[in-house]
Write an enzyme that holds these catalytic residues in place. Structure first.
Site, mmCIF file in Angstrom:
data_model
loop_
_atom_site.group_PDB
_atom_site.id
_atom_site.type_symbol
_atom_site.label_atom_id
_atom_site.label_comp_id
_atom_site.label_asym_id
_atom_site.label_seq_id
_atom_site.Cartn_x
_atom_site.Cartn_y
_atom_site.Cartn_z
ATOM 1 N N SER A 165 37.483 40.315 54.461
ATOM 2 C CA SER A 165 36.819 41.287 55.337
ATOM 3 C C SER A 165 37.608 41.320 56.645
ATOM 4 O O SER A 165 38.333 40.353 56.947
ATOM 5 C CB SER A 165 35.390 40.818 55.611
ATOM 6 O OG SER A 165 34.842 41.506 56.715
ATOM 7 N N TYR A 214 29.174 34.106 57.832
ATOM 8 C CA TYR A 214 29.968 35.159 57.169
ATOM 9 C C TYR A 214 31.442 35.138 57.596
ATOM 10 O O TYR A 214 32.345 35.018 56.772
ATOM 11 C CB TYR A 214 29.347 36.532 57.417
ATOM 12 C CG TYR A 214 30.010 37.612 56.589
ATOM 13 C CD1 TYR A 214 29.783 37.686 55.213
ATOM 14 C CD2 TYR A 214 30.886 38.528 57.159
ATOM 15 C CE1 TYR A 214 30.407 38.653 54.440
ATOM 16 C CE2 TYR A 214 31.509 39.496 56.390
ATOM 17 C CZ TYR A 214 31.272 39.564 55.034
ATOM 18 O OH TYR A 214 31.896 40.515 54.272
HETATM 19 N N1 LIG Z 1 29.966 46.162 52.496
HETATM 20 C C1 LIG Z 1 30.796 45.860 53.474
HETATM 21 O O1 LIG Z 1 30.765 46.466 54.555
HETATM 22 C C2 LIG Z 1 31.835 44.778 53.271
HETATM 23 C C3 LIG Z 1 32.831 44.675 54.242
HETATM 24 C C4 LIG Z 1 33.794 43.699 54.080
HETATM 25 C C5 LIG Z 1 33.781 42.870 52.982
HETATM 26 N N2 LIG Z 1 32.791 42.989 52.048
HETATM 27 C C6 LIG Z 1 32.844 42.077 50.894
HETATM 28 O O2 LIG Z 1 32.840 42.830 49.697
HETATM 29 C C7 LIG Z 1 32.338 42.008 48.627
HETATM 30 C C8 LIG Z 1 31.359 42.797 47.804
HETATM 31 O O3 LIG Z 1 30.236 43.113 48.603
HETATM 32 P P1 LIG Z 1 29.491 44.524 48.592
HETATM 33 O O4 LIG Z 1 29.628 45.089 49.936
HETATM 34 O O5 LIG Z 1 29.929 45.306 47.406
HETATM 35 O O6 LIG Z 1 27.961 44.045 48.489
HETATM 36 P P2 LIG Z 1 26.946 43.974 47.254
HETATM 37 O O7 LIG Z 1 26.678 45.313 46.705
HETATM 38 O O8 LIG Z 1 25.810 43.157 47.727
HETATM 39 O O9 LIG Z 1 27.795 43.169 46.161
HETATM 40 C C9 LIG Z 1 27.880 41.764 46.135
HETATM 41 C C10 LIG Z 1 27.835 41.330 44.692
HETATM 42 O O10 LIG Z 1 27.922 39.911 44.630
HETATM 43 C C11 LIG Z 1 26.866 39.456 43.764
HETATM 44 N N3 LIG Z 1 26.506 38.076 44.082
HETATM 45 C C12 LIG Z 1 25.751 37.619 45.120
HETATM 46 N N4 LIG Z 1 25.612 36.279 45.012
HETATM 47 C C13 LIG Z 1 26.292 35.901 43.903
HETATM 48 C C14 LIG Z 1 26.506 34.662 43.250
HETATM 49 N N5 LIG Z 1 25.985 33.508 43.720
HETATM 50 N N6 LIG Z 1 27.262 34.639 42.115
HETATM 51 C C15 LIG Z 1 27.773 35.784 41.612
HETATM 52 N N7 LIG Z 1 27.579 36.984 42.151
HETATM 53 C C16 LIG Z 1 26.862 37.041 43.303
HETATM 54 C C17 LIG Z 1 25.730 40.434 43.999
HETATM 55 O O11 LIG Z 1 24.799 40.377 42.926
HETATM 56 P P3 LIG Z 1 23.306 40.991 43.168
HETATM 57 O O12 LIG Z 1 23.521 42.456 43.482
HETATM 58 O O13 LIG Z 1 22.620 40.766 41.869
HETATM 59 O O14 LIG Z 1 22.742 40.230 44.321
HETATM 60 C C18 LIG Z 1 26.523 41.741 44.020
HETATM 61 O O15 LIG Z 1 26.812 42.181 42.738
HETATM 62 C C19 LIG Z 1 31.759 40.766 49.290
HETATM 63 O O16 LIG Z 1 32.654 39.692 49.144
HETATM 64 C C20 LIG Z 1 31.651 41.168 50.762
HETATM 65 O O17 LIG Z 1 31.724 40.075 51.641
HETATM 66 C C21 LIG Z 1 31.819 43.926 52.176
#
Ligand SMILES: NC(=O)c1ccc[n+]([C@@H]2O[C@H](COP(=O)([O-])OP(=O)(O)OC[C@H]3O[C@@H](n4cnc5c(N)ncnc54)[C@H](OP(=O)(O)O)[C@@H]3O)[C@@H](O)[C@H]2O)c1
Length: 317
Positions: free
Chosen positions: A164, A176
């Site tokens: 991130s 985070y």
């Molecule tokens: N959205 C942003 O603005 C942003 C910015 C920078 C980086 N990121 C990074 O992008 C990545 C994906 O996030 P996202 O934004 O797409 O959010 P998201 O929709 O919440 O996706 C996260 C995924 O990880 C799964 N997860 C959570 N805990 C887990 C565990 N213990 N074991 C296996 N899977 C698990 C969640 O499952 P459930 O849905 O079933 O909980 C979900 O499928 C993350 O690493 C996040 O830090 C996001």
């Protein structure tokens, strides 16, 4: 002099563009394992690579998420249940992947699973709040990588770690940013170590995007819970107005392109399918034009900017 410089810069970008648009062949034979495919970037990437013809092995946290994904994709995509915080779950998923990839090995490992809460000023939190995030975002990623690396080495493949911009700049408290700084360090050392074996490691550094983890209810609920657990002394130091301002302040992050998740998944796809992937991909204009430049500024300037932009605690000096 300026003209020469402009020509040199132009040539550099032209060459880079040409080099980066070369794509690997035989994509249909390549297996890619993605964690966190229930929703968000992981879910979209799984569907995108499936359409592109790659053999997607999608790890979901829940059976419901896995079933929904299977219903939206071709029969080539396969799902497995994986909780990255549980070593037994990782071992079982590794065996499952081994059975599928056989002697070809695993071309791509995308470490995407993550959480972002509890997120609040550090003084409101407990050690356990930090551990919760680190276990998923950092230690889970490391555990999955170490377990699947022999299969990736066999294919001389790729590891794509989702970091991130908050892994380059720490603007708020909680685990985070710490976890994402750890992801950056792990990925840098891994890339340098694995180049001898033909494995490439890339990091994705998105700015703010609208996914499950960035929903207002998730953030506000988490901040409220941390506030409720904070000691009376801390609550008096900050005051109720601070809590309200903090929740409102999140709106500042919202950008017009936040719903376009393919800005992120296109970077992931490039890291997996290009002949010459980058080591780092920043996704979103906020990442490119605000957060990354900020990360190069002297600390006192960033401190000042944050001082002006952040809500003021009730008992601030
Ligand atoms: N959205 C942003 O603005 C942003 C910015 C920078 C980086 N990121 C990074 O992008 C990545 C994906 O996030 P996202 O934004 O797409 O959010 P998201 O929709 O919440 O996706 C996260 C995924 O990880 C799964 N997860 C959570 N805990 C887990 C565990 N213990 N074991 C296996 N899977 C698990 C969640 O499952 P459930 O849905 O079933 O909980 C979900 O499928 C993350 O690493 C996040 O830090 C996001």
């Amino acid at each position: 002099m300026w003209l020469h410089l402009a020509v040199l810069v132009g040539l550099f970008y032209l060459l880079r563009w040409y080099r980066e648009r070369q794509v690997l062949s035989h994509l249909r034979d390549k297996f890619v394992f993605i964690t966190g495919c229930d929703s968000g970037f992981g879910n979209l990437l799984a569907r995108q690579l499936d359409l592109r013809g790659l053999r997607v092995l999608a790890a979901c946290l829940t059976e419901q998420g896995a079933e929904q994904l299977r219903n939206q994709t071709s029969g080539r995509l396969q799902t497995v249940i994986l909780d990255v915080t549980k070593t037994e779950s990782i071992a079982a998923a590794t065996e499952w992947v081994k059975e599928r990839v056989g002697d070809r090995g695993l071309w791509g490992l995308v470490n995407n699973a993550g959480i972002c809460t509890p997120m609040a000023p550090n003084q409101w939190l407990t050690k356990q709040d930090f551990v919760k995030i680190l276990e998923v975002n950092l230690l889970g990623m490391i555990d999955v990588t170490l377990s699947l690396l022999p299969l990736v080495r066999k294919a001389r493949g790729r590891v794509v770690n989702v970091s991130s911009v908050m892994g380059r700049l720490a603007l708020f408290g909680g685990g985070y940013s710490i976890s994402k700084y750890g992801v950056e360090a792990f990925s840098d050392s891994l890339r340098r170590e694995l180049c001898y074996f033909g494995v490439k490691v890339a990091m994705i550094e998105p700015g703010y995007f609208l996914t499950n983890m960035t929903q207002d209810e998730v953030f506000n609920g988490s901040v409220q819970a941390s506030w409720d657990h904070a000691s009376p002394e801390i609550q008096e130091l900050y005051g109720d107005n601070f809590l309200a301002d903090l929740m409102k302040g999140k709106d500042f992050l919202k950008v017009p392109w936040a719903g376009n998740l393919s800005l992120v998944t296109d970077c992931m796809e490039h890291a997996l399918t290009a002949c010459h992937p980058r080591s780092r991909y920043s996704a979103g204009w906020d990442a490119k034009l605000l957060y990354l430049p900020m990360s190069y500024l002297p600390s006192f300037l960033v401190d000042l900017m944050m001082y002006w932009c952040s809500p003021l605690p009730a008992k601030a000096l």
